[in-house]
Design an enzyme around this catalytic site. Structure first.
Site, PDB file in Angstrom:
ATOM      1  CE1 TYR A   1      -3.705   2.549   0.904  1.00  0.00           C
ATOM      2  CE2 TYR A   1      -2.095   3.374   2.491  1.00  0.00           C
ATOM      3  CZ  TYR A   1      -3.282   3.524   1.787  1.00  0.00           C
ATOM      4  OH  TYR A   1      -4.029   4.668   1.965  1.00  0.00           O
TER       5      TYR A   1
ATOM      6  CE  LYS B   1      -3.204   5.311  -1.357  1.00  0.00           C
ATOM      7  NZ  LYS B   1      -4.270   5.857  -2.225  1.00  0.00           N
TER       8      LYS B   1
END
Length: 251
Positions: free
Chosen positions: A156, A160
């Site tokens: 994740y 980002k």
């Protein structure tokens, strides 16, 4: 919480991840400001929350697929309008797995959902604006994990960080054409704001505050912001440690 006043009448906005908590707020805020919004999400049932909402159209599909990204722009053309603002909000956020335990297939799935989808829509948006000889704005959702690591969320965080890097690249390569790309990195977004001892402001962030930040970044008021990451986190990014009990320690 009252909405920030921005005028998006006559503008066309695409919001991805529109069935989720932040996505619903984004759609409501942009539509409330007068925009015609295309709300996109892989969750067709979740998109029903927008049924009957004035100024809102919906499209269900997996944005990591090129045919779905093409369908977004086909829908815009069919509606007789172009695109003014792209809000990349769709993401897989629920995975909590130690890095040593992540299988390649899971890694690829999260990268596809979180980063490939942003690329597929953003590249089509900038091509449209470039070929039309006009500017446009991209607002993408990042996270504090884009620059600092969460526990057990490595993939994740990588996606980002990639979104932030992509936004900077778009800003540098296409800023001269009036095309802007910025990110919002919100922290602890929940439906009902509640106290939070690990955040300097002392509370969590509301979805509407994230949406208001997006309204600002996509507006002429932010014309000189490009390749920027707005940390909407109550001071979390500024704090050396998130555990107040450790603040007495020296570094």
């Amino acid at each position: 919480m009252s909405a920030v006043r921005f005028d998006y009448r006559g503008e066309r906005v695409v919001v991805t991840g529109a069935a989720g908590l932040i996505g619903r707020a984004l759609v409501a805020r942009f539509a409330g400001a007068g925009a015609r919004v295309l709300a996109v999400d892989v969750d067709a049932d979740g998109l029903k929350v927008h049924d009957g909402a004035p100024g809102v159209d919906v499209l269900a599909g997996d944005l990591a697929r090129e045919d779905v990204a093409d369908a977004v722009f086909e829908r815009l053309r069919a509606a007789g309008g172009g695109l003014d603002v792209l809000v990349n909000n769709a993401a897989m956020t629920e995975l909590r797995t130690p890095f040593a335990d992540i299988e390649a297939g899971v890694w690829d799935a999260v990268v596809a959902a979180n980063l490939r989808s942003v690329y597929l829509l953003s590249v089509r948006a900038v091509r449209y604006w470039r070929d039309a000889g006009r500017g446009g704005a991209i607002v993408s959702m990042s996270s504090p994990g884009g620059s600092r690591a969460h526990e057990d969320q490595s993939v994740y965080d990588v996606t980002k960080a990639g979104i932030e890097a992509l936004s900077r690249a778009i800003a540098v390569e296409l800023g001269g054409l009036g095309i802007r790309a910025n990110c919002i990195a919100p922290a602890s977004v929940v439906g009902a704001v509640r106290p939070a001892t690990d955040i300097p402001s002392g509370r969590t962030t509301s979805p509407e505050e994230v949406a208001d930040a997006a309204l600002f970044l996509a507006s002429p008021a932010a014309a000189q912001l490009n390749g920027h990451v707005l940390h909407l986190d109550g001071g979390l990014h500024a704090r050396l440690r998130t555990d107040p009990s450790q603040e007495q320690l020296r570094d």
